[in-house]
Design a protein around this motif. Structure first.
Motif, PDB file in Angstrom:
ATOM      1  N   GLU A  50      44.398  17.424 -23.797  1.00 32.26           N
ATOM      2  CA  GLU A  50      45.103  17.264 -22.521  1.00 32.26           C
ATOM      3  C   GLU A  50      45.115  18.565 -21.738  1.00 32.26           C
ATOM      4  OE1 GLU A  50      48.200  13.668 -23.823  1.00 32.26           O
ATOM      5  OE2 GLU A  50      48.848  15.773 -23.899  1.00 32.26           O
ATOM      6  N   HIS A  51      45.352  19.687 -22.418  1.00 30.64           N
ATOM      7  CA  HIS A  51      45.373  20.965 -21.711  1.00 30.64           C
ATOM      8  C   HIS A  51      43.980  21.384 -21.257  1.00 30.64           C
ATOM      9  CE1 HIS A  51      49.564  21.511 -23.161  1.00 30.64           C
ATOM     10  NE2 HIS A  51      49.659  22.189 -22.029  1.00 30.64           N
ATOM     11  N   PRO A  67      37.303  14.502  -7.319  1.00 30.01           N
ATOM     12  CA  PRO A  67      36.605  13.248  -7.622  1.00 30.01           C
ATOM     13  C   PRO A  67      36.141  13.143  -9.071  1.00 30.01           C
ATOM     14  CG  PRO A  67      35.072  14.777  -6.626  1.00 30.01           C
ATOM     15  CD  PRO A  67      36.404  15.483  -6.687  1.00 30.01           C
ATOM     16  N   TRP A  68      37.058  13.354  -9.992  1.00 38.51           N
ATOM     17  CA  TRP A  68      36.718  13.324 -11.408  1.00 38.51           C
ATOM     18  C   TRP A  68      37.724  12.494 -12.190  1.00 38.51           C
ATOM     19  CZ3 TRP A  68      37.032  18.582  -9.337  1.00 38.51           C
ATOM     20  CH2 TRP A  68      38.348  19.057  -9.245  1.00 38.51           C
ATOM     21  N   TYR A  69      37.245  11.991 -13.309  1.00 35.04           N
ATOM     22  CA  TYR A  69      38.133  11.277 -14.228  1.00 35.04           C
ATOM     23  C   TYR A  69      37.615  11.531 -15.639  1.00 35.04           C
ATOM     24  CZ  TYR A  69      41.584   7.858 -15.689  1.00 35.04           C
ATOM     25  OH  TYR A  69      42.688   7.262 -16.256  1.00 35.04           O
ATOM     26  N   PHE A  70      38.522  11.851 -16.547  1.00 36.03           N
ATOM     27  CA  PHE A  70      38.168  12.215 -17.913  1.00 36.03           C
ATOM     28  C   PHE A  70      38.666  11.131 -18.871  1.00 36.03           C
ATOM     29  CE2 PHE A  70      38.302  16.038 -15.453  1.00 36.03           C
ATOM     30  CZ  PHE A  70      37.387  16.918 -16.021  1.00 36.03           C
ATOM     31  N   VAL A  71      37.761  10.554 -19.620  1.00 40.63           N
ATOM     32  CA  VAL A  71      38.121   9.571 -20.637  1.00 40.63           C
ATOM     33  C   VAL A  71      37.967  10.242 -21.999  1.00 40.63           C
ATOM     34  CG1 VAL A  71      37.602   7.350 -21.692  1.00 40.63           C
ATOM     35  CG2 VAL A  71      37.418   7.630 -19.200  1.00 40.63           C
ATOM     36  N   ALA A  72      39.061  10.415 -22.710  1.00 42.24           N
ATOM     37  CA  ALA A  72      39.048  11.059 -24.028  1.00 42.24           C
ATOM     38  C   ALA A  72      39.070   9.975 -25.105  1.00 42.24           C
ATOM     39  CB  ALA A  72      40.252  11.989 -24.176  1.00 42.24           C
ATOM     40  N   VAL A  73      38.080   9.996 -25.972  1.00 41.38           N
ATOM     41  CA  VAL A  73      37.919   8.965 -27.000  1.00 41.38           C
ATOM     42  C   VAL A  73      38.091   9.591 -28.373  1.00 41.38           C
ATOM     43  CG1 VAL A  73      36.344   7.298 -28.040  1.00 41.38           C
ATOM     44  CG2 VAL A  73      36.372   7.616 -25.547  1.00 41.38           C
ATOM     45  N   GLN A  74      39.067   9.075 -29.128  1.00 39.57           N
ATOM     46  CA  GLN A  74      39.315   9.510 -30.495  1.00 39.57           C
ATOM     47  C   GLN A  74      39.032   8.381 -31.490  1.00 39.57           C
ATOM     48  OE1 GLN A  74      43.435  10.432 -31.385  1.00 39.57           O
ATOM     49  NE2 GLN A  74      42.846  12.073 -32.781  1.00 39.57           N
ATOM     50  N   ILE A 126      34.366  11.876 -21.931  1.00 40.50           N
ATOM     51  CA  ILE A 126      33.362  11.392 -20.984  1.00 40.50           C
ATOM     52  C   ILE A 126      33.890  11.674 -19.584  1.00 40.50           C
ATOM     53  CG2 ILE A 126      32.038   9.420 -20.165  1.00 40.50           C
ATOM     54  CD1 ILE A 126      33.660   9.283 -23.594  1.00 40.50           C
ATOM     55  N   VAL A 127      33.124  12.453 -18.838  1.00 36.18           N
ATOM     56  CA  VAL A 127      33.546  12.864 -17.504  1.00 36.18           C
ATOM     57  C   VAL A 127      32.862  11.968 -16.477  1.00 36.18           C
ATOM     58  CG1 VAL A 127      33.803  14.780 -15.909  1.00 36.18           C
ATOM     59  CG2 VAL A 127      33.691  15.232 -18.374  1.00 36.18           C
ATOM     60  N   PHE A 128      33.665  11.315 -15.661  1.00 43.37           N
ATOM     61  CA  PHE A 128      33.163  10.417 -14.619  1.00 43.37           C
ATOM     62  C   PHE A 128      33.233  11.091 -13.255  1.00 43.37           C
ATOM     63  CE2 PHE A 128      33.982   7.512 -18.004  1.00 43.37           C
ATOM     64  CZ  PHE A 128      33.178   6.398 -17.795  1.00 43.37           C
ATOM     65  N   ARG A 129      32.230  10.824 -12.450  1.00 47.05           N
ATOM     66  CA  ARG A 129      32.247  11.253 -11.049  1.00 47.05           C
ATOM     67  C   ARG A 129      32.665  10.053 -10.192  1.00 47.05           C
ATOM     68  NH1 ARG A 129      27.608   9.844  -8.241  1.00 47.05           N
ATOM     69  NH2 ARG A 129      27.788  11.633  -6.848  1.00 47.05           N
ATOM     70  N   LEU A 179      28.031   2.172 -20.213  1.00 46.94           N
ATOM     71  CA  LEU A 179      29.095   3.073 -20.660  1.00 46.94           C
ATOM     72  C   LEU A 179      30.340   2.907 -19.795  1.00 46.94           C
ATOM     73  CD1 LEU A 179      29.875   5.235 -22.691  1.00 46.94           C
ATOM     74  CD2 LEU A 179      28.853   6.948 -21.174  1.00 46.94           C
ATOM     75  N   ARG A 180      30.143   2.760 -18.497  1.00 41.73           N
ATOM     76  CA  ARG A 180      31.284   2.545 -17.605  1.00 41.73           C
ATOM     77  C   ARG A 180      32.004   1.249 -17.960  1.00 41.73           C
ATOM     78  NH1 ARG A 180      29.230   0.962 -12.449  1.00 41.73           N
ATOM     79  NH2 ARG A 180      29.940  -1.130 -13.002  1.00 41.73           N
ATOM     80  N   GLU A 181      31.243   0.201 -18.230  1.00 43.85           N
ATOM     81  CA  GLU A 181      31.858  -1.079 -18.579  1.00 43.85           C
ATOM     82  C   GLU A 181      32.567  -1.010 -19.919  1.00 43.85           C
ATOM     83  OE1 GLU A 181      28.604  -3.760 -18.359  1.00 43.85           O
ATOM     84  OE2 GLU A 181      28.647  -3.900 -16.158  1.00 43.85           O
ATOM     85  N   LEU A 182      31.941  -0.322 -20.892  1.00 42.29           N
ATOM     86  CA  LEU A 182      32.565  -0.192 -22.206  1.00 42.29           C
ATOM     87  C   LEU A 182      33.924   0.489 -22.113  1.00 42.29           C
ATOM     88  CD1 LEU A 182      32.432  -0.373 -25.332  1.00 42.29           C
ATOM     89  CD2 LEU A 182      31.213   1.820 -25.297  1.00 42.29           C
ATOM     90  N   LEU A 183      34.018   1.491 -21.260  1.00 40.33           N
ATOM     91  CA  LEU A 183      35.261   2.261 -21.128  1.00 40.33           C
ATOM     92  C   LEU A 183      36.169   1.711 -20.025  1.00 40.33           C
ATOM     93  CD1 LEU A 183      33.736   5.807 -21.640  1.00 40.33           C
ATOM     94  CD2 LEU A 183      34.966   4.407 -23.313  1.00 40.33           C
ATOM     95  N   ARG A 184      35.768   0.584 -19.439  1.00 43.62           N
ATOM     96  CA  ARG A 184      36.590  -0.138 -18.463  1.00 43.62           C
ATOM     97  C   ARG A 184      36.974   0.724 -17.264  1.00 43.62           C
ATOM     98  NH1 ARG A 184      40.639  -3.503 -22.621  1.00 43.62           N
ATOM     99  NH2 ARG A 184      38.957  -4.465 -23.830  1.00 43.62           N
ATOM    100  N   ARG A 185      35.983   1.439 -16.756  1.00 45.95           N
ATOM    101  CA  ARG A 185      36.195   2.222 -15.550  1.00 45.95           C
ATOM    102  C   ARG A 185      35.700   1.430 -14.342  1.00 45.95           C
ATOM    103  NH1 ARG A 185      40.054   4.341 -15.811  1.00 45.95           N
ATOM    104  NH2 ARG A 185      39.537   5.447 -13.887  1.00 45.95           N
TER     105      ARG A 185
END
Length: 223
Positions: A50-51, A67-74, A126-129, A179-185
């Protein structure tokens, strides 16, 4: 349009000797950074990720659109699905799409379509534009310098991770839509880069590389 609100800059001028020392220390620290493909399963707390994302979010951006969005997958199962998508595309790239010149450039690095780091690392970020913004009523808002802005944020994320004592690797994903669909963005976003994040594995190996010296990457004034 109303005038933007302004406030005082929070800034303290440092003595030039300290500025010089900090600049040198920053270079020496970042010069030890290496891209790592061998990760330890040692956990990394969510608060650390998060930091790192908050640090990345301090990047400048065109018109401050951020214009960014970060999806963190554990989640292990989700990482497996991401790896399957990536490796399927990478296999096609290495076998069908990659020209000989590209193969020759990658040969010293020993890379191939197998991406074990995508399941070995404790986190994938995963960093989205964001190609354009969307208002609550569904209308679109133009974003500016999207790729440039997100790329700067990625650079800050990598630097922050290294500063925190972690390793990363940049992977540019080919299965954009999947990948976008898998992560529901949403449809206005597309993945720009995947960053495995974690501790290097014991005995991790990296290529022996030499970075360009200063005179090859910098010019002062015009001769």
């Amino acid at each position: 349009m109303a005038d933007a609100a302004f406030g005082p800059l929070d800034f303290t001028a440092l003595p030039v000797d300290e500025v010089r020392a900090r600049a040198r220390a920053a270079y020496e620290e970042l010069n030890r950074r290496r891209s790592v493909r061998d990760f330890s399963p040692q956990p990394v707390p969510r608060s650390v990720i998060e930091h790192l994302v908050l640090a990345a979010g301090t990047a400048p951006s065109g018109a401050h659109r951020q214009p960014w969005y970060f999806v963190a997958v554990q989640d292990s199962a989700l990482k497996v699905r991401i790896r399957e998508l990536v490796e399927a595309e990478e296999r096609r790239t290495y076998m069908e799409r990659m020209p000989d010149e590209w193969r020759e450039a990658l040969a010293p690095l020993g890379t191939d379509h197998v991406k074990a780091h995508l399941t070995d690392a404790p986190w994938l970020v995963i960093v989205f534009r964001e190609k354009y913004g969307v208002k609550p009523d569904g209308t679109h808002v133009k974003n500016y310098y999207v790729t440039e802005s997100v790329s700067i944020a990625v650079g800050l994320f990598i630097a922050a991770a290294h500063h925190a004592g972690l390793a990363t690797l940049t992977h540019t994903p080919n299965p954009m839509t999947a990948l976008r669909e898998l992560l529901r963005r949403p449809a206005n976003e597309e993945p720009l880069v995947i960053l495995p994040v974690g501790y290097p594995a014991a005995g991790a190996q990296v290529p022996v590389l030499t970075r360009k010296p200063l005179h090859q990457i910098m010019q002062v004034d015009v001769p």
